[in-house]
Design a protein around this motif. Structure first.
Motif, short mmCIF file in Angstrom:
data_model
loop_
_atom_site.label_atom_id
_atom_site.label_comp_id
_atom_site.label_asym_id
_atom_site.label_seq_id
_atom_site.Cartn_x
_atom_site.Cartn_y
_atom_site.Cartn_z
N SER A 1 57.12 22.42 -17.01
CA SER A 1 58.27 21.94 -16.25
C SER A 1 57.98 22.07 -14.75
O SER A 1 56.97 22.64 -14.34
CB SER A 1 59.51 22.75 -16.62
OG SER A 1 59.32 24.10 -16.23
N TYR A 2 58.91 21.55 -13.94
CA TYR A 2 58.77 21.63 -12.48
C TYR A 2 58.72 23.09 -12.03
O TYR A 2 57.94 23.46 -11.15
CB TYR A 2 59.95 20.91 -11.84
CG TYR A 2 59.87 20.84 -10.34
CD1 TYR A 2 58.95 20.02 -9.70
CD2 TYR A 2 60.72 21.61 -9.54
CE1 TYR A 2 58.86 19.95 -8.32
CE2 TYR A 2 60.64 21.56 -8.15
CZ TYR A 2 59.72 20.72 -7.55
OH TYR A 2 59.64 20.66 -6.19
N LYS A 3 59.55 23.92 -12.68
CA LYS A 3 59.58 25.35 -12.34
C LYS A 3 58.24 26.02 -12.68
O LYS A 3 57.74 26.85 -11.94
CB LYS A 3 60.72 26.02 -13.11
CG LYS A 3 60.98 27.46 -12.70
CD LYS A 3 62.17 28.02 -13.46
CE LYS A 3 62.41 29.47 -13.05
NZ LYS A 3 63.56 30.05 -13.80
N ASP A 4 57.66 25.63 -13.83
CA ASP A 4 56.37 26.18 -14.23
C ASP A 4 55.26 25.78 -13.28
O ASP A 4 54.34 26.55 -13.00
CB ASP A 4 56.02 25.72 -15.65
CG ASP A 4 56.87 26.40 -16.70
OD1 ASP A 4 57.42 27.49 -16.41
OD2 ASP A 4 57.02 25.84 -17.80
N LYS B 1 55.42 27.98 -10.28
CA LYS B 1 54.83 29.29 -10.62
C LYS B 1 53.31 29.22 -10.63
O LYS B 1 52.64 30.15 -10.17
CB LYS B 1 55.34 29.75 -12.00
CG LYS B 1 56.77 30.25 -11.98
CD LYS B 1 57.15 30.79 -13.35
CE LYS B 1 58.55 31.38 -13.34
NZ LYS B 1 58.92 31.94 -14.65
#
Length: 391
Positions: free
Chosen positions: A273-276, A279
């Motif tokens: 995902s975008y969040k991953d 990170k």
């Protein structure tokens, strides 16, 4: 203006008393003492304090990594990793300081002094072990011992020496360059040599940065220090200074926090995902390594913070005495015979791997301070000896 008037007065006195040699000698001594007092006043207590704190950070780093405390107490890996992240700025600090205060002039006499300083300890302790500790060390003195740059026993000095040879040309440019051009240069360095190098192709050392152990990296950080030294904010407004100090603290703490967290950002998903992805970017940029964005942000923020504070005369006096001696701390505790036969043996043999975390942290901090204090005392006597010998 006051200094010029004072000099004119001294010259008039010398001319008027040209025939009276004893009085001329008294005046010369007065001039020398005045110059020494001025040098103490001109010393930046924040810079000297940064040197002191940085050397303590270097000793902590050496205890954790090179002496092997982090491996020995691997069950406290997270806690010791956090400590390592908080002192990871140590390599860049001295180069940053060199650029911050030294971009206006280049004195080869300083380099020669550092050379004598280095071989004094490298050869001195070697002779001591050959003479009195022959059962421990069975080496000999050879011509390479007089050329510490070629042996890389002190890799930091070797690279610093190489960088220094470029400084006459670089300093000429730094003096005349304007703020906007130097800012573009600084941002370009950080973008290309730190961020894109880590994110685009981290495995290929295209620019030969060699994890911070290269002349190129030293020059980059020297120019970075010169930028902040030349265009530092001298605003006397207390509120603005306080706000800036809070910003520096935040940058240091936030970059350290990301460095602590970065090893634990593991992406297992095939379609992240975008969040991953964010990170993953943090993991690449803030993972603990030399020549990383962590070192850049930590070094800049801590030095700007320490130089923004106003210190009283007592702290200024103490730091002005200790600050110039900290290079000796590095030379002494990293000298091969001292490192292998005293420090490594002491730390590996005297502490059980079953110690609780609080005791481990106490040992690291207290022993770091002890090493620092002992080395400063030794180097102070070296300083007196050099003055007697007029080195």
């Amino acid at each position: 203006m006051k200094k010029k008037i004072r000099r004119i007065k001294y010259h008039k006195l010398l001319l008027g008393l040209a025939q009276n040699e004893p009085e001329i000698n008294i005046i010369k001594k007065t001039i020398i003492s005045e110059k020494i007092k001025e040098q103490v006043k001109l010393r930046n207590a924040g810079i000297d304090l940064a040197r002191i704190i940085d050397m303590l950070a270097i000793i902590i780093f050496h205890i954790l990594v090179d002496i092997g405390f982090k491996r020995k107490f691997n069950r406290y890996n997270k806690e010791l990793h956090a400590l390592l992240a908080s002192v990871h700025w140590h390599n860049c600090c001295f180069i940053f300081i060199s650029g911050y205060i030294g971009y206006k002039t280049t004195k080869y006499s300083n380099l020669i002094y550092l050379w004598f300083w280095t071989i004094f300890y490298f050869i001195g302790f070697k002779i001591f072990y050959i003479k009195f500790k022959s059962n421990i060390y069975k080496g000999t003195i050879n011509y390479l011992d007089f050329f510490p740059v070629l042996t890389r026993r002190y890799w930091y000095f070797s690279i610093y020496f190489g960088m220094y040879l470029f400084l006459p040309v670089i300093n000429e440019g730094l003096v005349i360059i304007n703020k906007s051009k130097l800012k573009i240069t600084f941002i370009s360095f950080i973008l290309v040599f730190v961020i894109l190098r880590k994110y685009i192709n981290p495995k290929n050392d295209l620019f030969i940065i060699n994890e911070g152990k290269s002349i190129i990296w030293f020059l980059i950080f020297y120019i970075t220090g010169a930028y902040f030294g030349k265009f530092k904010n001298n605003n006397e407004n207390i509120i603005k200074k306080f706000i800036y100090c809070l910003i520096y603290i935040f940058i240091f703490c936030f970059s350290t926090y990301l460095a602590i967290k970065s090893p634990y950002y593991i992406i297992n998903s095939k379609n992240p995902s975008y969040k991953d992805k964010i990170k993953q970017l943090i993991k690449l940029l803030f993972v603990l390594s030399n020549a990383s964005i962590v070192q850049v942000l930590q070094s800049i923020s801590i030095i700007l913070f320490l130089t923004s504070i106003k210190y009283n005369k007592y702290i200024t006096k103490i730091t002005s005495i200790i600050g110039p001696l900290v290079f000796g701390v590095y030379l002494i505790h990293w000298q091969p015979q001292i490192l292998n036969n005293i420090l490594i043996k002491h730390f590996r043999n005297n502490y059980s791997s079953n110690l609780p975390l609080n005791t481990v942290l106490k040992v690291i901090f207290l022993k770091s301070i002890q090493i620092f204090v002992i080395c400063i005392i030794i180097d102070y006597f070296r300083y007196i000896l050099f003055r007697i010998c007029k080195i």
